[in-house]
Design a protein around this motif. Sequence first.
Motif, PDB file in Angstrom:
ATOM      1  N   GLY A  30     -14.023   1.057   1.718  1.00 32.58           N
ATOM      2  CA  GLY A  30     -14.287   0.546   0.376  1.00 32.58           C
ATOM      3  C   GLY A  30     -13.139  -0.262  -0.156  1.00 32.58           C
ATOM      4  N   PRO A  31     -13.116  -0.492  -1.496  1.00 30.80           N
ATOM      5  CA  PRO A  31     -12.094  -1.330  -2.130  1.00 30.80           C
ATOM      6  C   PRO A  31     -10.681  -0.864  -1.910  1.00 30.80           C
ATOM      7  CG  PRO A  31     -13.922  -0.901  -3.644  1.00 30.80           C
ATOM      8  CD  PRO A  31     -14.120  -0.004  -2.459  1.00 30.80           C
ATOM      9  N   ALA A  32     -10.488   0.442  -1.728  1.00 37.99           N
ATOM     10  CA  ALA A  32      -9.121   0.964  -1.560  1.00 37.99           C
ATOM     11  C   ALA A  32      -8.473   0.478  -0.288  1.00 37.99           C
ATOM     12  CB  ALA A  32      -9.143   2.492  -1.561  1.00 37.99           C
ATOM     13  N   ALA A  33      -9.277   0.018   0.666  1.00 40.80           N
ATOM     14  CA  ALA A  33      -8.707  -0.416   1.957  1.00 40.80           C
ATOM     15  C   ALA A  33      -7.914  -1.691   1.836  1.00 40.80           C
ATOM     16  CB  ALA A  33      -9.833  -0.624   2.973  1.00 40.80           C
ATOM     17  N   SER A  34      -8.132  -2.437   0.757  1.00 36.02           N
ATOM     18  CA  SER A  34      -7.406  -3.693   0.604  1.00 36.02           C
ATOM     19  C   SER A  34      -6.090  -3.547  -0.148  1.00 36.02           C
ATOM     20  CB  SER A  34      -8.300  -4.706  -0.139  1.00 36.02           C
ATOM     21  OG  SER A  34      -8.612  -4.209  -1.431  1.00 36.02           O
ATOM     22  N   THR A  35      -5.708  -2.316  -0.474  1.00 32.82           N
ATOM     23  CA  THR A  35      -4.453  -2.076  -1.191  1.00 32.82           C
ATOM     24  C   THR A  35      -3.290  -2.492  -0.335  1.00 32.82           C
ATOM     25  OG1 THR A  35      -5.431  -0.204  -2.306  1.00 32.82           O
ATOM     26  CG2 THR A  35      -3.024  -0.380  -2.357  1.00 32.82           C
ATOM     27  N   ALA A  36      -2.337  -3.245  -0.919  1.00 32.10           N
ATOM     28  CA  ALA A  36      -1.184  -3.739  -0.157  1.00 32.10           C
ATOM     29  C   ALA A  36      -0.323  -2.601   0.343  1.00 32.10           C
ATOM     30  CB  ALA A  36      -0.348  -4.676  -1.023  1.00 32.10           C
ATOM     31  N   ALA A  37       0.208  -2.750   1.531  1.00 35.82           N
ATOM     32  CA  ALA A  37       1.064  -1.709   2.116  1.00 35.82           C
ATOM     33  C   ALA A  37       2.492  -1.865   1.673  1.00 35.82           C
ATOM     34  CB  ALA A  37       0.977  -1.764   3.632  1.00 35.82           C
ATOM     35  N   GLU A  38       2.828  -2.942   1.049  1.00 39.23           N
ATOM     36  CA  GLU A  38       4.201  -3.187   0.636  1.00 39.23           C
ATOM     37  C   GLU A  38       4.239  -3.519  -0.852  1.00 39.23           C
ATOM     38  OE1 GLU A  38       5.961  -6.200   3.005  1.00 39.23           O
ATOM     39  OE2 GLU A  38       5.514  -5.193   4.885  1.00 39.23           O
ATOM     40  N   ARG A  98      11.098  -2.516   3.171  1.00 35.45           N
ATOM     41  CA  ARG A  98      10.731  -1.150   3.504  1.00 35.45           C
ATOM     42  C   ARG A  98      10.934  -0.902   4.992  1.00 35.45           C
ATOM     43  NH1 ARG A  98       4.831  -0.258   1.256  1.00 35.45           N
ATOM     44  NH2 ARG A  98       5.303   1.889   1.882  1.00 35.45           N
ATOM     45  N   PRO A  99      11.359   0.281   5.367  1.00 34.88           N
ATOM     46  CA  PRO A  99      11.553   0.609   6.794  1.00 34.88           C
ATOM     47  C   PRO A  99      10.252   0.423   7.567  1.00 34.88           C
ATOM     48  CG  PRO A  99      12.532   2.282   5.394  1.00 34.88           C
ATOM     49  CD  PRO A  99      11.732   1.397   4.487  1.00 34.88           C
ATOM     50  N   LEU A 100      10.378   0.052   8.831  1.00 35.08           N
ATOM     51  CA  LEU A 100       9.211  -0.201   9.657  1.00 35.08           C
ATOM     52  C   LEU A 100       8.322   1.038   9.775  1.00 35.08           C
ATOM     53  CD1 LEU A 100       7.609  -1.997  11.570  1.00 35.08           C
ATOM     54  CD2 LEU A 100       9.138  -1.286  13.420  1.00 35.08           C
ATOM     55  N   ALA A 101       8.932   2.215   9.929  1.00 36.08           N
ATOM     56  CA  ALA A 101       8.142   3.444  10.078  1.00 36.08           C
ATOM     57  C   ALA A 101       7.294   3.702   8.837  1.00 36.08           C
ATOM     58  CB  ALA A 101       9.066   4.627  10.339  1.00 36.08           C
ATOM     59  N   GLU A 102       7.859   3.434   7.663  1.00 42.33           N
ATOM     60  CA  GLU A 102       7.121   3.650   6.422  1.00 42.33           C
ATOM     61  C   GLU A 102       5.965   2.661   6.297  1.00 42.33           C
ATOM     62  OE1 GLU A 102       7.916   3.501   1.591  1.00 42.33           O
ATOM     63  OE2 GLU A 102       9.598   3.664   2.995  1.00 42.33           O
ATOM     64  N   ARG A 103       6.196   1.425   6.674  1.00 41.83           N
ATOM     65  CA  ARG A 103       5.137   0.436   6.621  1.00 41.83           C
ATOM     66  C   ARG A 103       4.019   0.756   7.606  1.00 41.83           C
ATOM     67  NH1 ARG A 103       7.051  -4.219   8.468  1.00 41.83           N
ATOM     68  NH2 ARG A 103       9.264  -3.763   8.617  1.00 41.83           N
ATOM     69  N   ARG A 104       4.379   1.317   8.753  1.00 39.92           N
ATOM     70  CA  ARG A 104       3.356   1.703   9.724  1.00 39.92           C
ATOM     71  C   ARG A 104       2.487   2.831   9.185  1.00 39.92           C
ATOM     72  NH1 ARG A 104       6.737   1.679  15.438  1.00 39.92           N
ATOM     73  NH2 ARG A 104       6.493  -0.565  15.868  1.00 39.92           N
ATOM     74  N   ARG A 105       3.106   3.823   8.522  1.00 43.06           N
ATOM     75  CA  ARG A 105       2.335   4.935   7.960  1.00 43.06           C
ATOM     76  C   ARG A 105       1.385   4.435   6.882  1.00 43.06           C
ATOM     77  NH1 ARG A 105       7.360   7.676   8.464  1.00 43.06           N
ATOM     78  NH2 ARG A 105       7.841   7.223   6.263  1.00 43.06           N
ATOM     79  N   ALA A 106       1.873   3.503   6.054  1.00 45.55           N
ATOM     80  CA  ALA A 106       1.021   2.953   5.001  1.00 45.55           C
ATOM     81  C   ALA A 106      -0.145   2.177   5.594  1.00 45.55           C
ATOM     82  CB  ALA A 106       1.852   2.057   4.076  1.00 45.55           C
TER      83      ALA A 106
END
Length: 261
Positions: free
Chosen positions: A253-261, A236-244
């Motif tokens: 909460g639990p949603a904070a542990s969702t993987a960015a990739e 994934r592009p670096l900019a997209e990973r930064r936004r995620a």
Amino acid sequence: MFSDFDINFVIFGVMPYVALTVLLVGSIARYERDPFTWKSSSSQLLRRKQLIWGSILFHVGILTVFFGHLVGLFTPVWVLDALGIPYGLKQWMAVLIGGPAGIAALIGSTMLLHRRLIDPRIRVISTVPDILIMVLIWLQLAIGLLTITQSLQHMDGSEMVRFMIWSQSVVTWNINAWVTVVDVHWLYKLHIFLGLIITMLFPFTRLVHIWSGFAAPFRYLLTRPGYQIVRSRRRRPLAERRRAYDARQSKTGPAASTAAE
């Protein structure tokens, strides 16, 4: 006014301290001001086979010569006497080990210099300091090999001991150290003079990457425990990973542990 002036005092009495000062201060200044130029600037994609062979011969030879000089010149004479090592034996070791190592380094530097000067693609990305320092190193190696012709005439080790005393006197701030080598053969003098010139040019050329080679083991073993260099497989592009990542950090909460990739 200048009747008592002696060029030998300048070269062997003053110049070593100037060279060491420029080496240390210049290296620190370059690292602080231009850290991104602290590299060897390899052109390994061009004439790769010639680069590999030239680089291997040069580095193996030059490192052997360098550490041979370092140990040979800065081992106190009293240590040789205490161990019962004859000066002549040390002189023979210097010739038999340093000679082949110098030849290997000279062949390697010739290949690297030829590659940089002949190939127009490499020549166009080469700077004047790049070429200048390689020419000076080539000359230094050639002159060093020529000094063997003089060493063979003093196989009792007498000349070698004089250079040991001079080198050790310089680092112990003996202002009269230059007197020790004032009447040696001019080839030795030229070899020392050129070595001091290369030392002063060191911080302003690609040679500064040598510091990184010496420091790398300590840096990763002592100051960065647990670090490992890996090759990333991220697609994934670096900019997209930064936004995620930013979006994940803003959640709770639990949603904070969702993987960015």
